[in-house]
Structures are given as structure tokens and as C-alpha cells.
Design a protein around this motif. Structure first.
Motif, PDB file in Angstrom:
ATOM      1  N   THR A  46       0.908  -1.459  -0.119  1.00 45.96           N
ATOM      2  CA  THR A  46       0.136  -0.035   0.012  1.00 45.96           C
ATOM      3  C   THR A  46       0.883   1.329   0.008  1.00 45.96           C
ATOM      4  OG1 THR A  46      -1.643  -1.242   1.297  1.00 45.96           O
ATOM      5  CG2 THR A  46      -1.783   1.232   1.203  1.00 45.96           C
ATOM      6  N   HIS A  47       2.003   1.306   0.842  1.00 46.22           N
ATOM      7  CA  HIS A  47       2.707   2.494   1.099  1.00 46.22           C
ATOM      8  C   HIS A  47       3.708   2.585  -0.305  1.00 46.22           C
ATOM      9  CE1 HIS A  47       4.630   5.658   2.916  1.00 46.22           C
ATOM     10  NE2 HIS A  47       5.957   5.149   2.715  1.00 46.22           N
ATOM     11  N   LEU A  48       4.096   1.705  -1.109  1.00 48.28           N
ATOM     12  CA  LEU A  48       4.608   1.708  -2.092  1.00 48.28           C
ATOM     13  C   LEU A  48       3.713   2.025  -3.613  1.00 48.28           C
ATOM     14  CD1 LEU A  48       7.072   0.691  -0.561  1.00 48.28           C
ATOM     15  CD2 LEU A  48       7.749  -0.681  -2.606  1.00 48.28           C
ATOM     16  N   ASN A  49       2.460   1.855  -3.589  1.00 44.40           N
ATOM     17  CA  ASN A  49       1.595   2.158  -4.615  1.00 44.40           C
ATOM     18  C   ASN A  49       1.506   3.666  -4.603  1.00 44.40           C
ATOM     19  OD1 ASN A  49       1.108  -0.549  -5.206  1.00 44.40           O
ATOM     20  ND2 ASN A  49      -0.778  -0.568  -3.729  1.00 44.40           N
ATOM     21  N   SER A  50       1.648   4.346  -3.387  1.00 43.28           N
ATOM     22  CA  SER A  50       1.580   5.883  -3.656  1.00 43.28           C
ATOM     23  C   SER A  50       2.834   6.648  -4.129  1.00 43.28           C
ATOM     24  CB  SER A  50       1.156   6.645  -2.146  1.00 43.28           C
ATOM     25  OG  SER A  50       2.474   6.112  -1.180  1.00 43.28           O
ATOM     26  N   PHE A  51       4.020   5.784  -4.333  1.00 44.13           N
ATOM     27  CA  PHE A  51       5.306   6.498  -5.002  1.00 44.13           C
ATOM     28  C   PHE A  51       4.987   6.809  -6.428  1.00 44.13           C
ATOM     29  CE2 PHE A  51       8.735   4.876  -1.951  1.00 44.13           C
ATOM     30  CZ  PHE A  51       7.903   5.078  -0.958  1.00 44.13           C
ATOM     31  N   ARG A  52       6.004   8.063  -6.605  1.00 45.30           N
ATOM     32  CA  ARG A  52       5.476   8.377  -8.222  1.00 45.30           C
ATOM     33  C   ARG A  52       6.882   7.921  -8.972  1.00 45.30           C
ATOM     34  NH1 ARG A  52       6.574  13.518  -7.767  1.00 45.30           N
ATOM     35  NH2 ARG A  52       5.785  14.125 -10.016  1.00 45.30           N
ATOM     36  N   LEU A  53       7.504   6.954  -8.547  1.00 46.13           N
ATOM     37  CA  LEU A  53       8.644   6.721  -9.137  1.00 46.13           C
ATOM     38  C   LEU A  53       8.618   5.462 -10.201  1.00 46.13           C
ATOM     39  CD1 LEU A  53      11.136   6.787  -6.181  1.00 46.13           C
ATOM     40  CD2 LEU A  53      11.086   8.432  -7.722  1.00 46.13           C
ATOM     41  N   PHE A  54       7.299   5.119 -10.420  1.00 43.59           N
ATOM     42  CA  PHE A  54       7.203   4.007 -11.243  1.00 43.59           C
ATOM     43  C   PHE A  54       6.747   4.341 -12.707  1.00 43.59           C
ATOM     44  CE2 PHE A  54       6.010   2.358  -7.038  1.00 43.59           C
ATOM     45  CZ  PHE A  54       7.105   1.760  -6.553  1.00 43.59           C
ATOM     46  N   GLN A  55       6.644   5.781 -12.828  1.00 39.21           N
ATOM     47  CA  GLN A  55       6.312   6.134 -14.238  1.00 39.21           C
ATOM     48  C   GLN A  55       7.221   7.480 -14.515  1.00 39.21           C
ATOM     49  OE1 GLN A  55       2.059   7.125 -14.218  1.00 39.21           O
ATOM     50  NE2 GLN A  55       1.255   4.910 -14.145  1.00 39.21           N
ATOM     51  N   ALA A  72       8.080  10.880 -15.682  1.00 36.64           N
ATOM     52  CA  ALA A  72       7.528  12.338 -15.642  1.00 36.64           C
ATOM     53  C   ALA A  72       8.603  13.260 -15.838  1.00 36.64           C
ATOM     54  CB  ALA A  72       6.878  12.328 -14.146  1.00 36.64           C
ATOM     55  N   ALA A  73       8.135  14.484 -15.959  1.00 43.20           N
ATOM     56  CA  ALA A  73       9.020  15.780 -16.313  1.00 43.20           C
ATOM     57  C   ALA A  73      10.180  15.813 -15.174  1.00 43.20           C
ATOM     58  CB  ALA A  73       8.476  16.846 -16.696  1.00 43.20           C
ATOM     59  N   ASP A  74       9.459  16.059 -13.898  1.00 39.98           N
ATOM     60  CA  ASP A  74      10.477  16.115 -12.738  1.00 39.98           C
ATOM     61  C   ASP A  74      11.285  14.928 -12.218  1.00 39.98           C
ATOM     62  OD1 ASP A  74       8.178  15.016 -11.957  1.00 39.98           O
ATOM     63  OD2 ASP A  74       7.940  16.328 -10.124  1.00 39.98           O
ATOM     64  N   ILE A  75      11.192  13.868 -12.850  1.00 41.40           N
ATOM     65  CA  ILE A  75      11.966  12.620 -12.376  1.00 41.40           C
ATOM     66  C   ILE A  75      12.926  12.325 -13.286  1.00 41.40           C
ATOM     67  CG2 ILE A  75      11.753  10.221 -11.636  1.00 41.40           C
ATOM     68  CD1 ILE A  75       8.925  10.785 -10.720  1.00 41.40           C
ATOM     69  N   PRO A  76      14.115  12.242 -12.923  1.00 43.63           N
ATOM     70  CA  PRO A  76      15.034  11.964 -14.264  1.00 43.63           C
ATOM     71  C   PRO A  76      14.889  10.327 -14.355  1.00 43.63           C
ATOM     72  CG  PRO A  76      16.175  12.880 -12.020  1.00 43.63           C
ATOM     73  CD  PRO A  76      14.891  12.812 -11.577  1.00 43.63           C
ATOM     74  N   ALA A  77      15.341  10.100 -15.638  1.00 46.75           N
ATOM     75  CA  ALA A  77      14.944   8.864 -16.272  1.00 46.75           C
ATOM     76  C   ALA A  77      15.746   7.571 -15.437  1.00 46.75           C
ATOM     77  CB  ALA A  77      15.617   8.805 -17.619  1.00 46.75           C
ATOM     78  N   PRO A  78      16.987   7.684 -14.866  1.00 56.33           N
ATOM     79  CA  PRO A  78      17.549   6.645 -14.274  1.00 56.33           C
ATOM     80  C   PRO A  78      16.928   6.688 -13.025  1.00 56.33           C
ATOM     81  CG  PRO A  78      19.325   8.188 -15.035  1.00 56.33           C
ATOM     82  CD  PRO A  78      18.150   8.827 -15.098  1.00 56.33           C
ATOM     83  N   PHE A  79      16.018   7.206 -12.352  1.00 58.68           N
ATOM     84  CA  PHE A  79      15.610   7.406 -11.313  1.00 58.68           C
ATOM     85  C   PHE A  79      14.058   6.493 -11.178  1.00 58.68           C
ATOM     86  CE2 PHE A  79      17.382  11.247  -8.698  1.00 58.68           C
ATOM     87  CZ  PHE A  79      18.697  10.366  -8.921  1.00 58.68           C
ATOM     88  N   LEU A  95      10.908  13.106  -4.644  1.00 63.83           N
ATOM     89  CA  LEU A  95      10.703  12.779  -5.848  1.00 63.83           C
ATOM     90  C   LEU A  95       9.439  11.639  -5.824  1.00 63.83           C
ATOM     91  CD1 LEU A  95      14.318  12.361  -7.122  1.00 63.83           C
ATOM     92  CD2 LEU A  95      12.504  14.118  -7.867  1.00 63.83           C
ATOM     93  N   ALA A  96       9.239  10.946  -4.631  1.00 65.31           N
ATOM     94  CA  ALA A  96       8.367   9.674  -4.614  1.00 65.31           C
ATOM     95  C   ALA A  96       7.162  10.334  -4.313  1.00 65.31           C
ATOM     96  CB  ALA A  96       8.860   8.743  -3.725  1.00 65.31           C
TER      97      ALA A  96
END
Length: 364
Positions: free
Chosen positions: A124-133, A135-142, A202-203
Motif C-alpha cells: 500500500t505504501h509503495l503504491n503511492s510512490f511516483r517513481l514507477f512512471q 515524469a518531467a520532474d523525475i530523471p530517467a535513471p530514477f 521525488l516519490a
């Protein structure tokens, strides 16, 4: 016209407070995408709570949180992974106030709520992370694969549970720290320079205050395990480089934990060995057995040997405040000291003593 006291109540309308509360519960269930059965159960709990005398005179703020508590109870009873922090963020509520209302609701309505399993909480906690898609503000290696990160985080949390880091503590900081280490270990070359605070930003999740301490404790456990792995002894391991080898450490977790920490079973065997011998055996045998097994606490600290696998509260106990010793003037008897009840009873006459005193007085 029929008075209200003589009516059957069939045309009675719901109060405005109850109507607003029901709408709030329904909206909350729609935001969380809960099934219809959950919504009906939460509404019924809310109606029961408002009819209970304990919630008649509570503040308006607590009545607004009551609907969220009913949704939270319903999800816990159906084993739906939902955290208290998620509800509080949706209601813009303080967790302390929400927890007090939740405990009151559970007590007054007599609701049984099972505990949330740690595995469900990780998902449940990891489902709320934004690191799985991307995005413009998230670097590609992340950006990371969701399933890989959940699987690695589950392994790190299991390791924390086996080393007493979870017992008696709030689980969210531990899950957040485990997720950060798992995320770094999957691509260490590009992610080791990322700090814990930036990772949470970032997450899109909050950084709980105890999370830094949980991260430090996890890294200490990993360093001790790395010192027992043969192909890692040639490297100078620190808290940065040990993250690269988390996969190997988790793969041999059971073996490394046994070697890195002095287990209680080994101590019991070595201390019991001298007693099994003959009664006339010299005490030096016991000392030799102790030297071969786990060393004493002082020797462990000096030599850096394996220590017992104990909870952190026993390894680093909190300092207790010393009470000041009473001075000579405080201990001196002044005659103004309070008299205890037992001492007063010694001076009071009982019924038999009163009768004996009356007889003696009559004789005189």
C-alpha cells in the motif's frame, strides 16, 4: 395534527449533521475506490456512532473525523490495506486527533479491528510512490519497475523484522527506509548520490522524523552481515558501498545473521558444557569454553567481535535521570511529618478496649 411524541417516526428526516456526515463518508469511499459493500458498512457505523451518547457533545472537528474513522475501521475489518496516514492526508487532519477519535469509536461501539499485516502495508505504501512512471520532474535513471521494488523492499523489511527493528515501532518509517535502500540497490551507480530527503520528495511521500534513525540501524545490520561474506572482506565497506551488495546479503541472509551475531543458543551450550563434566573438574574448563564461544561484553566491545542479537532498546538504553540524594536538613526530624493511617489506628481504641475502659471507670 399529531405531536412528535405520538408519531410513529416513519416520516422523520435525518438531521443535517447526519446528512453531511453520510455524504462525507460516501465521497471518501469514492476517492479511495472502495466497493459498495464497504461504503454501506461505513455509513452504518457512522449512523450508530452519531446515535451513541458519547458522540453527542463532541466538537464539530471530531464529528468530521468520525466518518473517516468509520471508513478506516471498515477497511481494516475487510483486510483492505489502508493506513491512518492516508486517511489523515485526505481529511487534512492531525494524526493524534484522528487516533483519539478512532480509539473512542472502537471502544464505544465494541468493534474488533484486526492488525494490518506488514506485507500489505509495504504494498500500500509503495503504491503511492511516483517513481514507477516517467515524469518531467523525475530523471530517467530514477524510474524503477514497481514489482522489483516491492519484492526487494519486502525482503529488507523481513530482515528488519528478524533483527528486532520493527518490534514496538511505527511501521511507516521502517518501510520508507527499506524502500530507499531497495531503490538504491537496484541501480546503485546512478542513485547512490541521491539523498533520503530528495528520494521522498521525488516519490511524493512525507519523510517521517524517525526514518533517518531506522535507515541508520538498517545500514548497521547490513555492514555486520557484509563483514561475514567472504568475497566482500577484501573491500573497505561503508554505508555507501554496502548498498551495492544488498542483493547478495539478502540472498544469504540466514547464514550471515548467524555468523554476524552471537546467538543465545551458542552461549547456553558453552555455559552448560562445564556442568556436564565431572564434579571435580577445574573451573578453567569453563573459562576456556567461554573464550572459544561468544566473548564477554567487554571483550566484544574491545575486539569488535559479534554481539548478541538484541532489540535496540537494550543495546542503546535511554539515560535515566538521577534523583538527587536527600540532604541532612531534609532527613532531619522536625515533628511536622505526616502521620500514616496505620500509625493513627494504633492510638484509636477498639470496641473491646472501650468496654474494658468503661468497666474500669465504673469500679473507680
Amino acid at each position: 395534527e399529531v405531536s412528535y411524541s405520538q408519531s410513529t417516526g416513519q416520516k422523520e428526516q435525518l438531521s443535517r449533521c447526519l446528512q453531511r456526515g453520510i455524504r462525507r463518508v460516501q465521497d471518501l469511499c469514492k476517492v479511495l475506490q472502495l466497493p459498495t459493500v464497504f461504503e454501506e458498512t461505513a455509513v452504518s457505523y457512522f449512523q450508530r456512532a452519531l446515535q451513541h451518547p458519547s458522540f453527542h457533545l463532541v466538537s464539530l472537528e471530531k464529528k468530521e473525523l468520525l466518518g473517516g474513522c468509520c471508513v478506516f475501521v471498515t477497511c481494516r475489518q475487510r483486510n483492505w490495506p489502508l493506513t491512518m496516514g492516508t486517511i489523515c492526508s485526505l481529511l487534512y487532519a492531525k494524526q493524534e486527533l484522528f487516533a483519539s477519535v478512532y480509539l473512542s469509536l472502537q471502544k464505544e461501539l465494541g468493534l474488533s479491528v484486526p492488525a494490518l499485516s506488514l506485507g500489505d502495508l509495504v504494498k500500500t505504501h509503495l503504491n503511492s510512490f511516483r517513481l514507477f512512471q516517467h515524469a518531467a520532474d523525475i530523471p530517467a535513471p530514477f524510474v524503477e519497475d514497481k514489482e522489483k521494488m516491492i519484492a526487494r523492499t519486502m525482503q529488507v523489511v523481513e530482515l528488519a523484522s528478524e533483527t528486532w527493528l520493527v518490534t514496538g515501532r511505527h511501521p511507516v518509517p521502517i518501510v520508507t527506509a527499506a524502500a530507499f535502500l531497495s531503490w538504491q540497490s537496484l541501480q546503485p551507480a546512478a542513485r547512490l548520490t541521491c539523498t533520503f530527503a530528495r528520494f521522498c520528495k521525488l516519490a511524493g511521500v512525507d519523510l517521517p522524523p524517525p526514518a533517518h534513525l531506522r535507515l541508520k540501524e538498517l545500514l548497521e545490520i547490513l555492514l555486520r552481515m557484509a563483514s561475514q561474506l567472504a568475497w566482500l572482506r577484501v573491500f573497505n565497506m561503508d554505508k555507501k558501498t554496502v548498498v551495492k551488495h544488498i542483493g547478495d546479503l539478502l540472498q544469504h541472509r540466514i547464514f550471515l545473521l548467524k555468523n554476524a551475531f552471537c546467538l543465545e543458543d551458542g552461549e547456553e551450550q558453552h555455559t552448560a558444557a562445564p556442568s556436564e563434566g565431572s564434579p571435580g573438574s577445574p573451573p578453567a574448563a569453563g573459562g576456556a569454553a567461554q573464550e572459544e564461544g561468544c566473548p564477554s561484553d567487554g571483550k566484544r566491545q574491545r575486539d569488535g567481535g559479534p554481539r548478541p542479537l538484541l532489540p535496540p532498546c537494550l543495546i542503546n538504553p535511554r539515560k535515566r535521570l538521577r534523583t538527587a540524594a536527600p540532604s541532612a536538613s531534609d532527613s532531619a526530624i522536625t515533628g511536622d511529618e505526616p502521620i500514616s493511617d496505620s500509625e493513627i489506628e494504633q492510638y484509636l481504641r477498639g470496641p473491646e478496649e472501650i468496654r474494658a475502659f468503661r468497666k474500669a471507670k465504673a469500679w473507680l
